[in-house]
Design a protein around this motif. Structure first.
Motif, PDB file in Angstrom:
ATOM      1  N   ALA A  89     -64.851   2.542   3.756  1.00  0.00           N
ATOM      2  CA  ALA A  89     -64.912   1.294   4.523  1.00  0.00           C
ATOM      3  C   ALA A  89     -66.073   0.422   4.062  1.00  0.00           C
ATOM      4  N   ILE A  90     -67.226   1.026   3.882  1.00  0.00           N
ATOM      5  CA  ILE A  90     -68.405   0.261   3.455  1.00  0.00           C
ATOM      6  C   ILE A  90     -68.186  -0.280   2.047  1.00  0.00           C
ATOM      7  N   GLN A  91     -67.634   0.551   1.187  1.00  0.00           N
ATOM      8  CA  GLN A  91     -67.377   0.135  -0.196  1.00  0.00           C
ATOM      9  C   GLN A  91     -66.412  -1.048  -0.241  1.00  0.00           C
ATOM     10  N   ARG A  92     -65.314  -0.938   0.497  1.00  0.00           N
ATOM     11  CA  ARG A  92     -64.329  -2.023   0.508  1.00  0.00           C
ATOM     12  C   ARG A  92     -64.944  -3.339   0.986  1.00  0.00           C
ATOM     13  N   GLN A  93     -65.776  -3.233   2.015  1.00  0.00           N
ATOM     14  CA  GLN A  93     -66.337  -4.453   2.586  1.00  0.00           C
ATOM     15  C   GLN A  93     -67.429  -5.058   1.707  1.00  0.00           C
ATOM     16  N   LEU A  94     -68.317  -4.216   1.190  1.00  0.00           N
ATOM     17  CA  LEU A  94     -69.490  -4.752   0.488  1.00  0.00           C
ATOM     18  C   LEU A  94     -69.355  -4.717  -1.031  1.00  0.00           C
ATOM     19  N   GLY A  95     -68.362  -4.006  -1.543  1.00  0.00           N
ATOM     20  CA  GLY A  95     -68.050  -4.045  -2.974  1.00  0.00           C
ATOM     21  C   GLY A  95     -69.211  -3.636  -3.856  1.00  0.00           C
ATOM     22  N   ASP A  96     -69.417  -4.411  -4.919  1.00  0.00           N
ATOM     23  CA  ASP A  96     -70.462  -4.079  -5.895  1.00  0.00           C
ATOM     24  C   ASP A  96     -71.855  -4.182  -5.303  1.00  0.00           C
ATOM     25  N   ALA A  97     -71.965  -4.774  -4.161  1.00  0.00           N
ATOM     26  CA  ALA A  97     -73.295  -4.953  -3.581  1.00  0.00           C
ATOM     27  C   ALA A  97     -73.865  -3.649  -3.030  1.00  0.00           C
ATOM     28  N   VAL A  98     -73.053  -2.601  -2.969  1.00  0.00           N
ATOM     29  CA  VAL A  98     -73.568  -1.296  -2.521  1.00  0.00           C
ATOM     30  C   VAL A  98     -73.271  -0.189  -3.515  1.00  0.00           C
ATOM     31  N   GLN A  99     -74.050   0.849  -3.375  1.00  0.00           N
ATOM     32  CA  GLN A  99     -73.894   2.056  -4.181  1.00  0.00           C
ATOM     33  C   GLN A  99     -74.059   3.191  -3.181  1.00  0.00           C
ATOM     34  N   ARG A 144     -62.606  -1.319  25.349  1.00  0.00           N
ATOM     35  CA  ARG A 144     -62.529  -2.721  24.904  1.00  0.00           C
ATOM     36  C   ARG A 144     -63.954  -3.145  24.578  1.00  0.00           C
ATOM     37  N   VAL A 145     -64.194  -3.453  23.316  1.00  0.00           N
ATOM     38  CA  VAL A 145     -65.547  -3.762  22.856  1.00  0.00           C
ATOM     39  C   VAL A 145     -65.750  -5.272  22.898  1.00  0.00           C
ATOM     40  N   GLY A 159     -66.985 -11.729  11.257  1.00  0.00           N
ATOM     41  CA  GLY A 159     -65.643 -11.292  10.899  1.00  0.00           C
ATOM     42  C   GLY A 159     -64.824 -10.759  12.065  1.00  0.00           C
ATOM     43  N   ILE A 160     -65.451 -10.573  13.216  1.00  0.00           N
ATOM     44  CA  ILE A 160     -64.682 -10.188  14.410  1.00  0.00           C
ATOM     45  C   ILE A 160     -64.160 -11.498  14.995  1.00  0.00           C
ATOM     46  N   ALA A 161     -62.844 -11.659  14.945  1.00  0.00           N
ATOM     47  CA  ALA A 161     -62.293 -12.994  15.160  1.00  0.00           C
ATOM     48  C   ALA A 161     -62.149 -13.362  16.626  1.00  0.00           C
ATOM     49  N   ASP A 162     -62.181 -12.391  17.511  1.00  0.00           N
ATOM     50  CA  ASP A 162     -61.899 -12.682  18.915  1.00  0.00           C
ATOM     51  C   ASP A 162     -63.111 -12.300  19.780  1.00  0.00           C
ATOM     52  N   GLU A 163     -62.998 -12.536  21.075  1.00  0.00           N
ATOM     53  CA  GLU A 163     -64.095 -12.217  21.980  1.00  0.00           C
ATOM     54  C   GLU A 163     -64.294 -10.708  22.129  1.00  0.00           C
ATOM     55  N   TYR A 164     -63.287  -9.945  21.786  1.00  0.00           N
ATOM     56  CA  TYR A 164     -63.339  -8.487  21.939  1.00  0.00           C
ATOM     57  C   TYR A 164     -62.369  -7.852  20.963  1.00  0.00           C
ATOM     58  N   HIS A 217     -60.969   4.702  11.508  1.00  0.00           N
ATOM     59  CA  HIS A 217     -59.942   4.000  10.745  1.00  0.00           C
ATOM     60  C   HIS A 217     -59.691   2.590  11.279  1.00  0.00           C
ATOM     61  N   ASN A 218     -60.273   2.264  12.413  1.00  0.00           N
ATOM     62  CA  ASN A 218     -60.079   0.946  13.031  1.00  0.00           C
ATOM     63  C   ASN A 218     -60.785  -0.136  12.204  1.00  0.00           C
ATOM     64  N   PRO A 219     -60.059  -1.184  11.792  1.00  0.00           N
ATOM     65  CA  PRO A 219     -60.658  -2.198  10.903  1.00  0.00           C
ATOM     66  C   PRO A 219     -61.866  -2.918  11.512  1.00  0.00           C
ATOM     67  N   SER A 220     -61.855  -3.174  12.816  1.00  0.00           N
ATOM     68  CA  SER A 220     -62.999  -3.868  13.425  1.00  0.00           C
ATOM     69  C   SER A 220     -64.227  -2.962  13.441  1.00  0.00           C
ATOM     70  N   VAL A 221     -64.011  -1.689  13.731  1.00  0.00           N
ATOM     71  CA  VAL A 221     -65.108  -0.720  13.708  1.00  0.00           C
ATOM     72  C   VAL A 221     -65.679  -0.634  12.291  1.00  0.00           C
ATOM     73  N   GLN A 222     -64.796  -0.570  11.322  1.00  0.00           N
ATOM     74  CA  GLN A 222     -65.241  -0.499   9.923  1.00  0.00           C
ATOM     75  C   GLN A 222     -66.034  -1.740   9.536  1.00  0.00           C
ATOM     76  N   ARG A 223     -65.536  -2.885   9.955  1.00  0.00           N
ATOM     77  CA  ARG A 223     -66.222  -4.131   9.604  1.00  0.00           C
ATOM     78  C   ARG A 223     -67.639  -4.157  10.182  1.00  0.00           C
ATOM     79  N   ILE A 224     -67.771  -3.750  11.443  1.00  0.00           N
ATOM     80  CA  ILE A 224     -69.089  -3.768  12.093  1.00  0.00           C
ATOM     81  C   ILE A 224     -70.033  -2.766  11.425  1.00  0.00           C
ATOM     82  N   ILE A 225     -69.534  -1.602  11.063  1.00  0.00           N
ATOM     83  CA  ILE A 225     -70.411  -0.615  10.406  1.00  0.00           C
ATOM     84  C   ILE A 225     -70.883  -1.146   9.050  1.00  0.00           C
ATOM     85  N   ALA A 226     -69.975  -1.743   8.300  1.00  0.00           N
ATOM     86  CA  ALA A 226     -70.378  -2.311   7.007  1.00  0.00           C
ATOM     87  C   ALA A 226     -71.385  -3.438   7.209  1.00  0.00           C
ATOM     88  N   ASN A 227     -71.136  -4.297   8.182  1.00  0.00           N
ATOM     89  CA  ASN A 227     -72.093  -5.369   8.478  1.00  0.00           C
ATOM     90  C   ASN A 227     -73.453  -4.796   8.882  1.00  0.00           C
TER      91      ASN A 227
END
Lengths: 260, 260, 260, 260
Positions: free
Chosen positions: C37-47, C132-133, C145-150, C210-220
């Motif tokens: 998840a982190i790799q997909r989100q941040l790409g070459d910017a992480v190792q 509900r987060v 990147g979290i598009a909604d209020e929750y 596996h939840n995309p919003s959870v993954q996005r927040i962890i990468a952020n």
């Protein structure tokens, strides 16, 4: 013996006069229930006055404000009818040290929004749903006397996030709503020398101001928001003589500072 | 490649035209020095525009603001000449996410005071005294590149406590003044979706905006205040359909909520 | 081009080996899903590097830590098996600037509790209930990147208030739980030069990572917790020579300060 | 009439016995001066006990701690001689609600560092220089009675930034030092149910604890740190029965949670 805390309860006092459903719950006005609750909790330590929107200057004359240590505010239908000049006057008193306890729909009052600098907007729904108020800062004096981790309100209006406020200095309560939302329902801030509390539980057609936990928190909030002594520092102070020696010799060009 | 950050530098631009002492330091206006510093630091990642008080709508048309990600503000002699309507417009853009970097005497600007909700007043003295800026949050991105625990400004205007601001969300710098005062010289807040920075070092008759550490911090501040994506939530949202089931059946009396 | 951010993912890696129910969701370990998840989100910017409890020194040798910019931590069943000495070592690296992202049951890890100074205890229930987060700081880079209020997690473990943490420096998410609780699910703090994030959604027997919003927040969060440059100031500094002149003449009695 | 606040003053009590220079200023120990100051300010509202390092269990038996509402701490030369077990015991009492007022060199005490989670290191210099303590939160109860914007200490030890603490929940004082440093000299935090104050002015060879403003602030701090009532929530609580109905049917696999 110290002087009693002088509390002024401001109530819009429209719903109680116009709606039978509200009058049934608050026959003498919401202010009467709030005054009783604060009086019972704080006893001789407070001296309470009630004022309403329709009084001259909305009841908030310079004299009344000068004699007010803590102001509580309930408004809903007529925020727009509060004169800007009175709002400015109240804001100045907060800066000087007067506490402000903003209740429920007062999130949308002019005075609260002026002090916050944000829209103070939120999600809302009136569906008589269950609200569970969770205490998230159990050591805060405002929640003194709440014996459990939470308390419940059987029928409530939902106020939900995102609540567009500045991050509170202190967050003492978060509410859970049956319909799915959460809300930062108990917050404090400081502005100038004044302490500000926002507490959301409370409503005109639900008997929330009769709830003992709600009453306890409002009374505690009034007590917490009491002014401290000390200087009011809300003017610019040109201190031309330094406190400690300065090596440089410099003559200020006054023409650059005229408007300061 | 991401879009460059669109920075608008607002300068009152009065002292530079009226005072030879200011013109000597900032012959093309303080905005030119600020623009150069931000450009050098952030390179292609920014796109800079300069606007001034005397332009129509103070240079802050709806179009310009819509194309601004971060606004820097320098004003001193003519805060009162900024139209309320323009202030309201800028405040709305901050709520929507535009960053605001308020510089030095902008502590007394209308826009900064509106967002803070306080007087923003302070002690001050112009005596060409030494200022030593101490970094108190060395991990903050805004002080990235400041290599030591502090940096010095040989001749500065003193701004001192008590500074009548809301407790900052983050405090990254505190200044020491030769004449005896201290000052919270680097602060951040959030209002709505907008990030706000106040940084006090800077002056019209001292060459402070030529100081490399000051320039670095201002450029960092612009970068930090860049907007994030996501929703603007500055309107009330009546969510009549709940997200999760509610047991009660309740019909809202619309007449009580008309003005909401 | 800047050096990639060096991320080390620490996983206890016990449940995946011992429980079929966990292995089904995370066949290569939770670390593999997080790394992806982190790799997909941040790409070459992480190792990214992965280490686990059962490696020598729990995989956290001085060398590994020296090469780590941000460490993520997932532990649950074996907090007690993490050696005190390794905890001390990690704590020192955080003080020096290494970011720490503590995930879910890491609220009870030694390293998190050491940095917080509190018990970090909470209410909990595993009942596959809806979470509900809610995003309460929509301008925070961690929720970009979290598009909604929750966002929703269909089946979750409940973590509820009161959560015994220091008041967070920033609160970006509050969770609602079907069974009636709320939780400050997204928090940040600074300790020394290190930035710390706690994010509660995540679990071994629910597919939350596996939840995309959870993954996005962890990468952020990993991106946000990246170290800034600058000095590490975690030692006492005796500055016998003052920066500015001192009037008094004084000889310090060294015998009083020996242990400092 | 409410029960008096039970205050325990902990003093290392080494310098006073070993150094004539210290004994001259504090012939009965620093604890005696502190006790007198608190007693004079708070009167019948407090009941004071004094304990020292060399007593059994450093004077901090379970019984003494159980009877302590607020603990003040002064140590300097022998932080290392405080037993870890006693530190743990004090930390638990803070979590349960006991207030802690950490004075001057107690920034380096084990108990303070445990509660902060950071090194708490700083710059320092003993040069008998002037310290000017600026009040930056004039409405805070801890500065009640300080009549001016600042007060002065003629001869002080310098403590300077960067001070490696977590960002304080509240910052009420910043000190200016003649030799060029600044310091966050008055801070508060909450940990568990306990309120913590750090106040730096105070020293063994300068008569700072005889200064009336210093005495006033310490007495106010003791008063402010008094415990509130309510639950102690420092254990994990497994709430298997939900407060509100949950749709899913789920059986928890206990084997995954054994160590929780």
């Amino acid at each position: 013996m110290p002087r009693p805390l002088r509390v002024t309860i401001w109530n819009e006092f429209i719903h109680e006069l116009e709606h039978e459903s509200v009058r049934r719950l608050y026959p003498d006005g919401m202010h009467a229930v709030l005054a009783g609750a604060i009086q019972r909790q704080l006893g001789d330590a407070v001296q309470i006055r009630v004022v309403t929107l329709d009084q001259p200057e909305h009841g908030l004359t310079y004299e009344v404000l000068a004699e007010t240590d803590v102001l509580t505010w309930w408004g809903h239908a007529a925020h727009d009818r509060v004169e800007e000049e009175i709002v400015t006057r109240v804001q100045h008193r907060v800066w000087e040290g007067m506490g402000l306890v903003a209740l429920h729909s007062a999130h949308n009052s002019k005075i609260f929004k002026r002090l916050m600098g944000t829209t103070c907007m939120l999600r809302w729904r009136e569906a008589a749903e269950r609200e569970r108020v969770w205490i998230v800062d159990p050591s805060h004096p405002i929640v003194e006397g709440i014996a459990d981790e939470y308390f419940e309100i059987e029928q409530s209006e939902m106020y939900g996030e995102h609540f567009d406020i500045p991050p509170p200095d202190e967050l003492f309560a978060i509410s859970w709503f049956e319909g799915g939302e959460v809300f930062r329902s108990g917050c404090t801030w400081r502005r100038g020398k004044g302490k500000i509390v926002y507490f959301s539980p409370g409503h005109e057609t639900f008997p929330i101001y009769h709830n003992p936990s709600v009453q306890r928190i409002i009374a505690n909030a009034v007590h917490w928001a009491a002014p401290s002594g000390g200087l009011y520092l809300g003017q610019g102070r040109n201190i031309s003589k330094p406190l400690s020696p300065i090596a440089a010799e410099h003559v200020m060009d006054e023409s650059l500072h005229r408007s300061k």
